[in-house]
Design an enzyme around this catalytic site. Structure first.
Site, PDB file in Angstrom:
ATOM      1  N   LYS A  21     -59.200 -16.556  67.352  1.00  0.00           N
ATOM      2  CA  LYS A  21     -59.230 -17.506  68.462  1.00  0.00           C
ATOM      3  C   LYS A  21     -60.183 -18.632  68.083  1.00  0.00           C
ATOM      4  O   LYS A  21     -61.371 -18.412  67.862  1.00  0.00           O
ATOM      5  CB  LYS A  21     -59.698 -16.826  69.751  1.00  0.00           C
ATOM      6  CG  LYS A  21     -59.697 -17.763  70.964  1.00  0.00           C
ATOM      7  CD  LYS A  21     -60.130 -17.036  72.228  1.00  0.00           C
ATOM      8  CE  LYS A  21     -60.123 -17.951  73.429  1.00  0.00           C
ATOM      9  NZ  LYS A  21     -60.555 -17.256  74.666  1.00  0.00           N
ATOM     10  N   ARG A  54     -58.181 -24.390  81.186  1.00  0.00           N
ATOM     11  CA  ARG A  54     -59.461 -24.347  81.893  1.00  0.00           C
ATOM     12  C   ARG A  54     -59.375 -25.071  83.227  1.00  0.00           C
ATOM     13  O   ARG A  54     -60.078 -24.712  84.175  1.00  0.00           O
ATOM     14  CB  ARG A  54     -60.554 -24.923  80.997  1.00  0.00           C
ATOM     15  CG  ARG A  54     -60.831 -24.016  79.791  1.00  0.00           C
ATOM     16  CD  ARG A  54     -61.734 -24.648  78.759  1.00  0.00           C
ATOM     17  NE  ARG A  54     -61.924 -23.754  77.614  1.00  0.00           N
ATOM     18  CZ  ARG A  54     -62.485 -24.115  76.466  1.00  0.00           C
ATOM     19  NH1 ARG A  54     -62.915 -25.363  76.301  1.00  0.00           N
ATOM     20  NH2 ARG A  54     -62.616 -23.240  75.475  1.00  0.00           N
ATOM     21  N   LYS A  86     -67.999 -23.527  72.935  1.00  0.00           N
ATOM     22  CA  LYS A  86     -67.847 -22.109  72.603  1.00  0.00           C
ATOM     23  C   LYS A  86     -67.835 -21.874  71.094  1.00  0.00           C
ATOM     24  O   LYS A  86     -67.316 -20.869  70.614  1.00  0.00           O
ATOM     25  CB  LYS A  86     -66.567 -21.557  73.251  1.00  0.00           C
ATOM     26  CG  LYS A  86     -66.564 -21.683  74.768  1.00  0.00           C
ATOM     27  CD  LYS A  86     -65.410 -20.938  75.412  1.00  0.00           C
ATOM     28  CE  LYS A  86     -65.486 -21.030  76.944  1.00  0.00           C
ATOM     29  NZ  LYS A  86     -64.457 -20.199  77.607  1.00  0.00           N
ATOM     30  N   GLU A 130     -61.956 -11.322  60.548  1.00  0.00           N
ATOM     31  CA  GLU A 130     -61.743 -10.854  61.922  1.00  0.00           C
ATOM     32  C   GLU A 130     -60.609  -9.832  61.981  1.00  0.00           C
ATOM     33  O   GLU A 130     -60.697  -8.830  62.700  1.00  0.00           O
ATOM     34  CB  GLU A 130     -61.436 -12.040  62.835  1.00  0.00           C
ATOM     35  CG  GLU A 130     -62.561 -13.047  62.975  1.00  0.00           C
ATOM     36  CD  GLU A 130     -63.688 -12.557  63.873  1.00  0.00           C
ATOM     37  OE1 GLU A 130     -63.576 -11.451  64.422  1.00  0.00           O
ATOM     38  OE2 GLU A 130     -64.692 -13.289  64.021  1.00  0.00           O
ATOM     39  N   LYS A 189     -54.713 -17.894  68.195  1.00  0.00           N
ATOM     40  CA  LYS A 189     -54.722 -18.855  69.289  1.00  0.00           C
ATOM     41  C   LYS A 189     -55.597 -20.039  68.879  1.00  0.00           C
ATOM     42  O   LYS A 189     -56.718 -19.823  68.441  1.00  0.00           O
ATOM     43  CB  LYS A 189     -55.289 -18.203  70.564  1.00  0.00           C
ATOM     44  CG  LYS A 189     -55.334 -19.119  71.773  1.00  0.00           C
ATOM     45  CD  LYS A 189     -55.978 -18.427  72.973  1.00  0.00           C
ATOM     46  CE  LYS A 189     -56.005 -19.358  74.187  1.00  0.00           C
ATOM     47  NZ  LYS A 189     -56.640 -18.742  75.361  1.00  0.00           N
ATOM     48  N   SER A 213     -51.950 -23.983  76.384  1.00  0.00           N
ATOM     49  CA  SER A 213     -51.719 -24.958  77.448  1.00  0.00           C
ATOM     50  C   SER A 213     -51.631 -26.388  76.936  1.00  0.00           C
ATOM     51  O   SER A 213     -50.818 -27.186  77.420  1.00  0.00           O
ATOM     52  CB  SER A 213     -52.836 -24.852  78.497  1.00  0.00           C
ATOM     53  OG  SER A 213     -54.106 -25.111  77.910  1.00  0.00           O
ATOM     54  N   TYR A 253     -45.943 -20.361  78.174  1.00  0.00           N
ATOM     55  CA  TYR A 253     -45.683 -20.718  79.568  1.00  0.00           C
ATOM     56  C   TYR A 253     -44.211 -21.067  79.779  1.00  0.00           C
ATOM     57  O   TYR A 253     -43.765 -21.166  80.920  1.00  0.00           O
ATOM     58  CB  TYR A 253     -46.581 -21.891  79.971  1.00  0.00           C
ATOM     59  CG  TYR A 253     -48.045 -21.572  79.770  1.00  0.00           C
ATOM     60  CD1 TYR A 253     -48.725 -20.758  80.667  1.00  0.00           C
ATOM     61  CD2 TYR A 253     -48.745 -22.036  78.654  1.00  0.00           C
ATOM     62  CE1 TYR A 253     -50.055 -20.432  80.474  1.00  0.00           C
ATOM     63  CE2 TYR A 253     -50.079 -21.705  78.449  1.00  0.00           C
ATOM     64  CZ  TYR A 253     -50.729 -20.900  79.356  1.00  0.00           C
ATOM     65  OH  TYR A 253     -52.043 -20.561  79.158  1.00  0.00           O
TER      66      TYR A 253
END
Length: 408
Positions: free
Chosen positions: A275, A285, A297, A313, A328, A354, A393
């Site tokens: 991510k 968000r 972040k 990871e 992502k 998004s 989506y």
């Protein structure tokens, strides 16, 4: 000569064509949703393939003449490229293209993200046209409609009231919170569905971060303690899959052990393995009102410049008990999807996030892109890159298109 050299030589001399343009727009023959299946009026034209006498000027260059002609003539006196390998033969009809298609997207590949809130009405999300924060009753209706189209898997993202947000995110493991109630509703109405839940503190945090904050630092181990409580709470509500999206080090092992110790050995972990600290998350968000309260972040999400780091990871998450690995965002990170696919035997998920969704919507609203064609092509690209699972989506709408066109 090695096969690869033969292949390169063949490709270098092969003809790559495009279907006749429709309304002035070229349509690639490589696209999975065959435009040839649509009604297109083509004028009946018989071409004299000898091309004799077509040029009035006798000095016009003729590729079939000279000491070293570019083309020659076949037994029928037609112009002829002496090319044995012609990849276009495998593209010559919808049936042929379907027979040799390497990757096929089906509704079963989709996970449908749904935004929910504790209201009796829906709220539009301006930066994500077509998406809403659903009331729980509307969520259930949306699940049913998608289920009927073949989409069986859903992931829930809650908009939590500000008065319930704290630094420790204790609302995340309230058994009567919105997510546990939503999970129970879906599993009761659609017991054959797969319900995934997000494991992270940002929707519940008054700091807007995925973990507990102290003096501007996100605390790794303290956060994991809270995530374990959240995952167990979700499993008790009936979640089939928990999806830790927080990117804390060691959280997969801790969550796996917490679930197993409570008897939830059959609850799967879909880990947000790679991510990235991406600029593509803005509309998401907006939907959850979960923008970081300070800073960014980047101390826990991956640097967009790094690809090999995703393998670190992936190795950790696999060893710690993850059942599936996620990348992502999706489209800008197809190379990372392929890296993980080549590295790991676990199923790979891609999140069509998004910002990607919003860009397509904006371009289509302007009339610059055909929405159906570009969405199905995008989802196919995820599959081609190595994704087994696609969070999008567009899940319900794409499933409708696939069903209407009989593309699987």
């Amino acid at each position: 000569m090695k096969f690869s050299a033969v292949l390169i030589a063949s490709l270098a001399t092969a003809s790559y064509g495009f279907a006749p343009s429709m309304q002035g727009k070229p349509v690639s023959l490589l696209f999975m949703a065959d435009t040839a299946a649509r009604p297109v009026t083509t004028p009946a034209t018989n071409i004299d393939k000898s091309l004799a006498g077509i040029d009035k000027d006798p000095d016009t260059f003729d590729p079939t003449e000279g000491e070293k002609p570019a083309l020659i003539r076949n037994n029928n006196d037609e112009v002829w490229v002496q090319q044995r390998a012609r990849p276009r033969r495998n593209r010559k009809s919808p049936a042929m293209r379907a027979m040799v298609r390497e990757n096929i997207v089906t509704p079963a590949n989709f996970i449908y993200p749904l935004f929910i809130h504790d209201e009796d009405f829906n709220t539009e999300i301006p930066s994500m046209p077509g998406c809403e924060r659903h009331s729980l009753q509307s969520m259930l209706k949306e699940v049913g409609e998608a289920f009927d189209e073949g989409v069986k898997t859903f992931v829930l993202f809650p908009k939590v009231p500000d008065e319930l947000k704290t630094n420790l995110g204790v609302e995340a493991y309230n058994p009567e919170g919105i997510v546990p109630r939503a999970v129970r509703m879906i599993k009761e109405a659609y017991p054959d569905s797969i319900v995934c839940t997000d494991v992270a503190l940002d929707p519940y945090s008054d700091q807007g971060h995925d973990g507990v904050v102290e003096d501007g630092v996100i605390l790794n181990d303290v956060t994991i303690n809270q995530l374990c409580k959240q995952a167990v709470c979700q499993a008790r509500a009936g979640a089939d899959v928990v999806a830790p999206s927080d990117m804390m080090d060691g959280r997969v092992k801790a969550i796996r052990d917490a679930l197993d110790s409570e008897g939830f050995t059959n609850v799967s972990i879909l880990s947000y393995t790679a991510k990235y600290a991406s600029a593509y998350y803005g509309p998401f968000r907006d939907a959850l009102d979960s923008h970081p309260g300070f800073g960014d972040k980047k101390t826990y999400q991956q640097d967009p410049a790094n690809g090999r780091e995703s393998l670190i990871e992936a190795a950790l998450d696999s060893a710690e008990g993850a059942d599936m690995l996620m990348v992502k965002p999706g489209m800008p990170y197809l190379d990372v999807i392929r890296r993980l696919k080549d590295y790991s035997p676990l199923p790979i998920a891609a999140y069509h996030v998004s910002g990607e969704y919003a860009m397509i919507k904006a371009a289509c609203e302007k009339g610059w892109l055909n929405e159906k064609d570009v969405v199905l092509e995008t989802l196919t690209c995820f599959k081609r890159a190595g994704a087994d699972i696609i969070l999008t989506y567009y899940a319900k709408q794409a499933a409708k298109w696939l069903n209407e066109d009989g593309l699987y």
